[in-house]
Design an enzyme around this catalytic site. Structure first.
Site, PDB file in Angstrom:
ATOM      1  N   HIS A   1      37.203  26.213  61.897  1.00 20.98           N
ATOM      2  CA  HIS A   1      37.091  26.228  63.001  1.00 20.98           C
ATOM      3  C   HIS A   1      37.929  25.221  63.868  1.00 20.98           C
ATOM      4  O   HIS A   1      38.698  25.666  64.803  1.00 20.98           O
ATOM      5  CB  HIS A   1      35.695  26.176  63.885  1.00 20.98           C
ATOM      6  CG  HIS A   1      35.330  26.582  65.131  1.00 20.98           C
ATOM      7  ND1 HIS A   1      34.279  26.846  65.762  1.00 20.98           N
ATOM      8  CD2 HIS A   1      36.233  26.980  66.265  1.00 20.98           C
ATOM      9  CE1 HIS A   1      34.190  27.420  66.653  1.00 20.98           C
ATOM     10  NE2 HIS A   1      35.585  27.715  67.179  1.00 20.98           N
TER      11      HIS A   1
ATOM     12  N   PHE B   1      32.571  31.477  60.690  1.00 17.91           N
ATOM     13  CA  PHE B   1      31.119  30.847  60.287  1.00 17.91           C
ATOM     14  C   PHE B   1      31.382  29.079  60.135  1.00 17.91           C
ATOM     15  O   PHE B   1      30.538  28.255  60.402  1.00 17.91           O
ATOM     16  CB  PHE B   1      30.283  31.263  59.188  1.00 17.91           C
ATOM     17  CG  PHE B   1      31.144  31.340  57.983  1.00 17.91           C
ATOM     18  CD1 PHE B   1      31.316  30.177  57.102  1.00 17.91           C
ATOM     19  CD2 PHE B   1      31.694  32.475  57.451  1.00 17.91           C
ATOM     20  CE1 PHE B   1      31.998  30.265  55.865  1.00 17.91           C
ATOM     21  CE2 PHE B   1      32.424  32.643  56.175  1.00 17.91           C
ATOM     22  CZ  PHE B   1      32.582  31.313  55.554  1.00 17.91           C
ATOM     23  N   CYS B   2      32.737  28.922  59.700  1.00 17.08           N
ATOM     24  CA  CYS B   2      32.760  27.519  59.092  1.00 17.08           C
ATOM     25  C   CYS B   2      33.255  26.564  60.091  1.00 17.08           C
ATOM     26  O   CYS B   2      34.358  26.513  60.655  1.00 17.08           O
ATOM     27  CB  CYS B   2      33.870  27.619  57.862  1.00 17.08           C
ATOM     28  SG  CYS B   2      34.250  25.790  57.092  1.00 17.08           S
ATOM     29  N   PRO B   3      32.423  25.565  60.263  1.00 19.83           N
ATOM     30  CA  PRO B   3      32.890  24.421  61.375  1.00 19.83           C
ATOM     31  C   PRO B   3      34.357  23.708  61.091  1.00 19.83           C
ATOM     32  O   PRO B   3      34.844  23.320  61.904  1.00 19.83           O
ATOM     33  CB  PRO B   3      31.759  23.481  61.361  1.00 19.83           C
ATOM     34  CG  PRO B   3      31.209  23.468  60.062  1.00 19.83           C
ATOM     35  CD  PRO B   3      31.378  25.049  59.719  1.00 19.83           C
ATOM     36  N   PHE B   4      34.761  23.796  59.714  1.00 15.72           N
ATOM     37  CA  PHE B   4      35.756  22.994  59.533  1.00 15.72           C
ATOM     38  C   PHE B   4      37.119  23.914  59.530  1.00 15.72           C
ATOM     39  O   PHE B   4      37.977  23.425  60.139  1.00 15.72           O
ATOM     40  CB  PHE B   4      35.587  22.580  58.131  1.00 15.72           C
ATOM     41  CG  PHE B   4      34.483  21.637  57.779  1.00 15.72           C
ATOM     42  CD1 PHE B   4      34.435  20.530  58.531  1.00 15.72           C
ATOM     43  CD2 PHE B   4      33.388  21.999  56.923  1.00 15.72           C
ATOM     44  CE1 PHE B   4      32.962  19.468  58.325  1.00 15.72           C
ATOM     45  CE2 PHE B   4      32.080  21.377  57.011  1.00 15.72           C
ATOM     46  CZ  PHE B   4      32.168  20.124  57.484  1.00 15.72           C
TER      47      PHE B   4
END
Length: 343
Positions: free
Chosen positions: A46, A41-44
């Protein structure tokens, strides 16, 4: 690339971790020595997982994936934390320690740690500590840190996302991209009043206007043209979440990428469908359910919208010169865009 090896890896219980994997480092590159904790879920997180896959490090660095929700007071959890029926598709057990919660991993590195139990976090199995949990730092040095264990002459070993001839432009763009786009959606989404919301959301669309022009000017398929760079890795995790989460959940609804930014949308679809690593590291179920079921002050009934449908369309047109760039022409957005460097 040169790194500051004099900076403490972890200066205090309030500090995050800033270690670097490199041949001349305390943390030397070795297969299977390191383990990456992420949440899809986490863009960072990712970002770090994208570099891991783009560099062909999947077999050298395994991953453990926390559940997308609930977060709760104890922080992110692994399947089984609340009993044998506590499962979540796509998440994994803590493959190293069998922890119930991510905070247990952090306390193994520092029993007095007082910061956030965040992802990504890269763990060193040899020294028994966290190496680094700062996504921008991982993004930068993971490009070269493990080259010694990759086959000489291979595309993965030769890949750099920070080529010398583009560094000045990467540095220039990354400043406003990080501030106004990557962080801007959170400033808008977590605003507690109208003024704070508008202060947050206007720069988001100024950045999108600018990114649309930048990709169009350079002709694609990547942000700066023919070479994939850090800017693609920084922009993609936010862009892929934009229509499916940020538009409705964070009220970033002056426009959508698929409806208002045709150049960005073709760039995004090309990465997702045609560039190895992007689709494999993107999990829309985790993304949508994390945001909509983890913020009761924003979405008290934890209802996850069904749309948009599909999550991302599958036709790709890379003839960007044939596409008229889109723009959100809200007066405040256009005024904010004037403050950004020329594309």
């Amino acid at each position: 690339m040169e790194y500051d090896q004099t900076k403490p890896v972890h200066a205090s219980p309030e500090d995050s971790w800033h270690g670097v994997v490199a041949p001349d480092s305390r943390f030397i590159p070795e297969p299977s020595r390191y383990h990456l904790y992420i949440g899809y879920f986490c863009p960072f997180a990712h970002r770090a997982n994208l570099v891991r896959v783009l560099k062909g490090l999947e077999s050298a660095i395994d991953i453990s994936v926390v559940k997308a929700y609930p977060k709760g007071e104890a922080g992110w959890s692994f399947p089984g934390a609340n009993g044998p029926d506590d499962t979540y598709e796509g998440s994994t057990a803590d493959k190293l320690f069998g922890s119930k919660y991510l905070h247990e991993v952090y306390f193994r590195a520092d029993k007095d740690y007082k910061g956030k139990y965040s992802v990504p976090a890269l763990w060193d199995t040899k020294e028994g500590t966290i190496v680094n949990n700062e996504s921008l730092e991982l993004l930068r040095w993971m490009q070269t840190g493990f080259n010694a264990i990759l086959p000489e002459g291979s595309p993965e070993r030769n890949l750099t996302l920070y080529p010398s001839h583009l560094r000045e432009k990467i540095d220039e763009v990354s400043k406003w991209m990080t501030r106004d786009f990557n962080s801007g959606v959170y400033k808008a989404g977590f605003a507690k009043d109208q003024a704070a919301y508008e202060k947050g959301v206007i720069p988001v669309f100024a950045a999108l206007n600018q990114l649309e022009q930048l990709i169009h000017k350079n002709g694609g398929p990547y942000v700066l043209g023919k070479e994939i760079t850090e800017l693609d890795i920084m922009a993609y995790p936010t862009a892929i979440r934009f229509d499916v989460v940020y538009v409705q959940h964070f009220k970033c609804n002056l426009g959508t990428i698929r409806g208002n930014y045709p150049v960005i949308y073709e760039w995004l679809k090309n990465l997702y469908w045609n560039v190895k690593g992007f689709r494999e590291t993107t999990n829309f179920k985790h993304i949508k359910e994390n945001y909509t079921k983890s913020h009761p002050d924003i979405n008290p009934y934890a209802i996850t919208p069904l749309g948009p449908y599909p999550d991302i369309e599958d036709t790709v047109n890379l003839n960007l010169s044939s596409i008229k760039p889109g723009v959100i022409a809200h007066p405040a957005v256009l005024e904010q865009q004037k403050s950004l460097p020329n594309v």
